[in-house]
Design a protein around this motif. Sequence first.
Motif, PDB file in Angstrom:
ATOM      1  N   ALA A 183       0.845  -1.199   0.000  1.00 49.32           N
ATOM      2  CA  ALA A 183       0.000   0.000   0.000  1.00 49.32           C
ATOM      3  C   ALA A 183       0.880   1.248   0.000  1.00 49.32           C
ATOM      4  N   ASN A 184       0.442   2.271  -0.714  1.00 50.31           N
ATOM      5  CA  ASN A 184       1.216   3.512  -0.831  1.00 50.31           C
ATOM      6  C   ASN A 184       0.768   4.604   0.126  1.00 50.31           C
ATOM      7  N   ASN A 185       0.097   4.249   1.207  1.00 44.67           N
ATOM      8  CA  ASN A 185      -0.342   5.282   2.133  1.00 44.67           C
ATOM      9  C   ASN A 185       0.234   5.028   3.519  1.00 44.67           C
ATOM     10  N   LYS A 186       0.143   6.025   4.353  1.00 42.55           N
ATOM     11  CA  LYS A 186       0.773   6.021   5.671  1.00 42.55           C
ATOM     12  C   LYS A 186       0.307   4.873   6.560  1.00 42.55           C
ATOM     13  N   HIS A 187      -0.952   4.545   6.505  1.00 38.80           N
ATOM     14  CA  HIS A 187      -1.522   3.539   7.397  1.00 38.80           C
ATOM     15  C   HIS A 187      -1.621   2.145   6.767  1.00 38.80           C
ATOM     16  N   LYS A 188      -1.047   1.977   5.578  1.00 38.30           N
ATOM     17  CA  LYS A 188      -1.073   0.692   4.858  1.00 38.30           C
ATOM     18  C   LYS A 188      -2.504   0.200   4.647  1.00 38.30           C
ATOM     19  N   GLN A 189      -3.390   1.128   4.347  1.00 33.25           N
ATOM     20  CA  GLN A 189      -4.796   0.818   4.097  1.00 33.25           C
ATOM     21  C   GLN A 189      -4.952   0.309   2.671  1.00 33.25           C
ATOM     22  N   VAL A 190      -5.698  -0.778   2.501  1.00 32.86           N
ATOM     23  CA  VAL A 190      -5.884  -1.362   1.179  1.00 32.86           C
ATOM     24  C   VAL A 190      -7.345  -1.382   0.749  1.00 32.86           C
ATOM     25  N   ASP A 191      -8.247  -1.014   1.636  1.00 34.68           N
ATOM     26  CA  ASP A 191      -9.654  -1.018   1.255  1.00 34.68           C
ATOM     27  C   ASP A 191     -10.144   0.399   1.023  1.00 34.68           C
ATOM     28  N   ASP A 192     -11.247   0.493   0.297  1.00 28.47           N
ATOM     29  CA  ASP A 192     -11.802   1.784  -0.079  1.00 28.47           C
ATOM     30  C   ASP A 192     -13.311   1.621  -0.210  1.00 28.47           C
ATOM     31  N   ALA A 193     -14.018   2.738  -0.156  1.00 24.65           N
ATOM     32  CA  ALA A 193     -15.469   2.704  -0.345  1.00 24.65           C
ATOM     33  C   ALA A 193     -15.779   2.370  -1.801  1.00 24.65           C
ATOM     34  N   PRO A 194     -16.860   1.639  -2.049  1.00 25.35           N
ATOM     35  CA  PRO A 194     -17.204   1.291  -3.429  1.00 25.35           C
ATOM     36  C   PRO A 194     -17.575   2.513  -4.255  1.00 25.35           C
ATOM     37  N   PHE A 195     -17.196   2.487  -5.526  1.00 20.55           N
ATOM     38  CA  PHE A 195     -17.531   3.567  -6.447  1.00 20.55           C
ATOM     39  C   PHE A 195     -19.046   3.654  -6.575  1.00 20.55           C
ATOM     40  N   GLY A 196     -19.591   4.823  -6.432  1.00 18.90           N
ATOM     41  CA  GLY A 196     -21.035   5.004  -6.523  1.00 18.90           C
ATOM     42  C   GLY A 196     -21.743   4.834  -5.199  1.00 18.90           C
ATOM     43  N   GLY A 197     -20.974   4.622  -4.110  1.00 16.64           N
ATOM     44  CA  GLY A 197     -21.583   4.483  -2.790  1.00 16.64           C
ATOM     45  C   GLY A 197     -22.074   3.078  -2.529  1.00 16.64           C
ATOM     46  N   GLY A 198     -22.830   2.940  -1.480  1.00 18.44           N
ATOM     47  CA  GLY A 198     -23.353   1.632  -1.109  1.00 18.44           C
ATOM     48  C   GLY A 198     -22.609   1.052   0.068  1.00 18.44           C
ATOM     49  N   ALA A 199     -23.118  -0.044   0.570  1.00 18.26           N
ATOM     50  CA  ALA A 199     -22.540  -0.683   1.746  1.00 18.26           C
ATOM     51  C   ALA A 199     -21.291  -1.475   1.385  1.00 18.26           C
ATOM     52  N   GLY A 200     -20.437  -1.670   2.372  1.00 13.66           N
ATOM     53  CA  GLY A 200     -19.263  -2.519   2.201  1.00 13.66           C
ATOM     54  C   GLY A 200     -18.023  -1.757   1.772  1.00 13.66           C
ATOM     55  N   MET A 201     -16.975  -2.505   1.546  1.00  7.01           N
ATOM     56  CA  MET A 201     -15.694  -1.958   1.134  1.00  7.01           C
ATOM     57  C   MET A 201     -15.163  -2.803  -0.027  1.00  7.01           C
ATOM     58  N   VAL A 202     -14.261  -2.221  -0.789  1.00  9.15           N
ATOM     59  CA  VAL A 202     -13.605  -2.934  -1.887  1.00  9.15           C
ATOM     60  C   VAL A 202     -12.095  -2.813  -1.722  1.00  9.15           C
ATOM     61  N   ILE A 203     -11.370  -3.733  -2.298  1.00 12.37           N
ATOM     62  CA  ILE A 203      -9.908  -3.699  -2.251  1.00 12.37           C
ATOM     63  C   ILE A 203      -9.406  -2.762  -3.341  1.00 12.37           C
ATOM     64  N   GLN A 204      -8.451  -1.915  -2.988  1.00 12.14           N
ATOM     65  CA  GLN A 204      -7.845  -1.026  -3.973  1.00 12.14           C
ATOM     66  C   GLN A 204      -7.024  -1.862  -4.961  1.00 12.14           C
ATOM     67  N   ALA A 205      -7.007  -1.455  -6.199  1.00 14.08           N
ATOM     68  CA  ALA A 205      -6.279  -2.188  -7.229  1.00 14.08           C
ATOM     69  C   ALA A 205      -4.767  -2.035  -7.080  1.00 14.08           C
ATOM     70  N   GLN A 206      -4.305  -0.869  -6.670  1.00 13.77           N
ATOM     71  CA  GLN A 206      -2.860  -0.585  -6.628  1.00 13.77           C
ATOM     72  C   GLN A 206      -2.079  -1.555  -5.743  1.00 13.77           C
ATOM     73  N   PRO A 207      -2.459  -1.789  -4.477  1.00 16.46           N
ATOM     74  CA  PRO A 207      -1.663  -2.713  -3.665  1.00 16.46           C
ATOM     75  C   PRO A 207      -1.681  -4.147  -4.211  1.00 16.46           C
ATOM     76  N   LEU A 208      -2.810  -4.549  -4.713  1.00 17.17           N
ATOM     77  CA  LEU A 208      -2.921  -5.904  -5.262  1.00 17.17           C
ATOM     78  C   LEU A 208      -2.066  -6.050  -6.521  1.00 17.17           C
ATOM     79  N   ALA A 209      -2.129  -5.065  -7.410  1.00 19.47           N
ATOM     80  CA  ALA A 209      -1.325  -5.109  -8.638  1.00 19.47           C
ATOM     81  C   ALA A 209       0.166  -5.050  -8.312  1.00 19.47           C
ATOM     82  N   SER A 210       0.556  -4.220  -7.363  1.00 17.29           N
ATOM     83  CA  SER A 210       1.970  -4.125  -6.982  1.00 17.29           C
ATOM     84  C   SER A 210       2.472  -5.436  -6.385  1.00 17.29           C
ATOM     85  N   ALA A 211       1.642  -6.094  -5.581  1.00 21.48           N
ATOM     86  CA  ALA A 211       2.019  -7.384  -5.008  1.00 21.48           C
ATOM     87  C   ALA A 211       2.187  -8.427  -6.105  1.00 21.48           C
TER      88      ALA A 211
END
Length: 92
Positions: free
Chosen positions: A42-70
């Motif tokens: 993850a490229n952020n200070k807290h090593k966060q890999v999840d994000d709110a879904p595009f368009g709103g709604g419940a739940g969280m999604v995994i960011q593409a950047q950390p997964l692609a980098s791994a």
Amino acid sequence: MRFTVLTLFPEMFDSFKGTSMIGRAIAEKRLEIETVNFREFANNKHKQVDDAPFGGGAGMVIQAQPLASALESLTLKPDARVIYMTPKGRGF
């Protein structure tokens, strides 16, 4: 046979790696299971890999950047298979 698992919870795999048939296969060097915590990419200070879904709604999604980098950090053999599990994917 070698498996590399990208996961946020690598410690979950430790419990079964030493037991039963899987444990014996690992001890006999027939099976290797490596875990990679993609939070480390993850490229952020807290090593966060999840994000709110595009368009709103419940739940969280995994960011593409950390997964692609791994994935890019792995050294894969030419005949290696990558299995990406997604809720939108084709069923087994």
